[in-house]
Design an enzyme around this catalytic site. Structure first.
Site, short mmCIF file in Angstrom:
data_model
loop_
_atom_site.label_atom_id
_atom_site.label_comp_id
_atom_site.label_asym_id
_atom_site.label_seq_id
_atom_site.Cartn_x
_atom_site.Cartn_y
_atom_site.Cartn_z
N CYS A 193 0.83 -1.19 0.02
CA CYS A 193 -0.10 -0.16 0.32
C CYS A 193 0.66 1.29 0.01
O CYS A 193 1.43 1.61 0.99
CB CYS A 193 -0.91 -0.05 1.23
SG CYS A 193 -1.90 1.40 1.30
N CYS A 210 -0.39 4.05 2.36
CA CYS A 210 -0.11 3.62 3.70
C CYS A 210 1.41 4.06 4.06
O CYS A 210 1.71 4.49 5.23
CB CYS A 210 -0.49 2.09 4.10
SG CYS A 210 -2.01 1.76 3.63
N ASP A 211 2.31 3.50 3.35
CA ASP A 211 3.72 3.63 3.66
C ASP A 211 4.76 4.38 2.61
O ASP A 211 5.81 4.25 2.95
CB ASP A 211 4.14 1.97 3.49
CG ASP A 211 3.37 1.04 4.37
OD1 ASP A 211 3.06 1.54 5.38
OD2 ASP A 211 3.02 -0.19 4.23
#
Length: 317
Positions: A144, A147-148
């Site tokens: 993701c 997300c990261d």
């Protein structure tokens, strides 16, 4: 047979323990539905593989995925949710309004009956299937970018895949990373033409067709990868800060096949703007019905929706 209450028909059984499952539990409990939650084979879901969560509302400081999901569990327990660390392996869903659904678990086929079911089994990321991949998830390997990606700002990263998801990840990362290697197994892209055009226009994106990741370099964290280029049959090493695998997700719906309506990719079909499935009293929340967003916050919101939809359903009986 195992019963929480002998010969009892419950109001709410929740299958799954990610953000959608715990959110559904909290709301269902507050509605007085006495929810029972089955945590499943991976308690906490995919977020437990994330080292730092920085984009969830209400957390000005980052929190690691395991701690975040532990907080969700504690909050559900606070409202007296009954949590069973077991996995549902079979379901029999009723077609009747007000009918009873049965869920099976354990080797001895214990079961529970409930008028309401909330399916929150999520989805699983497709892995490349090479050594060190699973061990380094959250330590440089991710599924993701939103997300990261932030943790790789101004660094070199790679994305594996050739579909819409891979190109969307690539475009997002190209805005914050120094360089993005897009590694495509085939000699063409499957993504939409508009996404392809945008990626081709990015000067810091290097597209590598007919390329396969054969080895992951690094022990405690990702340091790089080895890439086999099929065209010239050579292997090259690329040093990286992050590797984003975007070769698809698999909804965890095997036990619901032939029991509930699924789309051609296996995701549960719900009524537009709701969590209502084609089975009376059965609702779906989170990644198991969401092919587009797959974020913790959207997952939690549909868990809330499922509990509200279930309460309305029970109230109408």
């Amino acid at each position: 047979m195992f019963f929480l209450k002998e010969n009892c028909i419950h109001n709410c059984i929740i299958i799954g323990s990610g953000p959608s499952g715990y959110s559904a539990a909290i709301y269902a409990a507050r509605y007085g539905l006495n929810p029972i939650l089955f945590s499943g084979p991976n308690p906490g879901g995919q977020l437990t593989y994330t080292n730092d969560i920085e984009n969830y509302l209400g957390f000005p400081e980052s929190i690691d995925g395991i701690s975040f999901m532990d907080n969700c569990k504690k909050q559900a327990l606070r409202f007296n949710t009954k949590i069973l660390n077991k996995t549902i392996n079979k379901v029999i869903l009723s077609n009747d309004i007000g009918g009873t659904h049965r869920v099976f678990f354990g080797k001895s086929q214990d079961y529970l009956d409930s008028i309401g079911i909330i399916i929150a089994t999520g989805s699983s990321s497709s892995f490349l299937g090479i050594k060190k991949e699973k061990e380094l998830v959250g330590l440089g390997i991710s599924f993701c970018a939103t997300c990261d990606g932030f943790f790789h700002k101004e660094k070199d990263v790679a994305v594996v895949g050739g579909g819409d998801s891979a190109l969307e990840e690539t475009l997002y990362l190209s805005k914050i990373c120094k360089k993005v290697y897009l590694l495509v197994r085939k000699n063409y892209l499957k993504a939409s033409k508009i996404l392809q055009k945008k990626v081709f226009e990015k000067k810091n994106v290097e597209i590598n067709f007919s390329s396969i990741v054969t080895e992951i370099i690094g022990n405690d964290f990702l340091e790089g990868i080895k890439i086999f280029e099929k065209k010239n049959k050579t292997i090259r090493t690329v040093l990286l800060s992050g590797l984003f695998v975007a070769i698809g997700h698999i909804p965890n719906t095997d036990i619901f096949k032939n029991q509930i309506n699924l789309d051609n990719k296996g995701y549960i079909i719900v009524k537009k703007g709701s969590t209502i499935t084609n089975k009376p009293g059965v609702f779906a929340a989170g990644d198991v019905m969401d092919i587009n967003y797959r974020q913790a916050i959207t997952s939690a919101s549909t868990g809330c929706m499922a509990a509200i939809d279930l309460d309305k359903y029970l109230s109408s009986l």
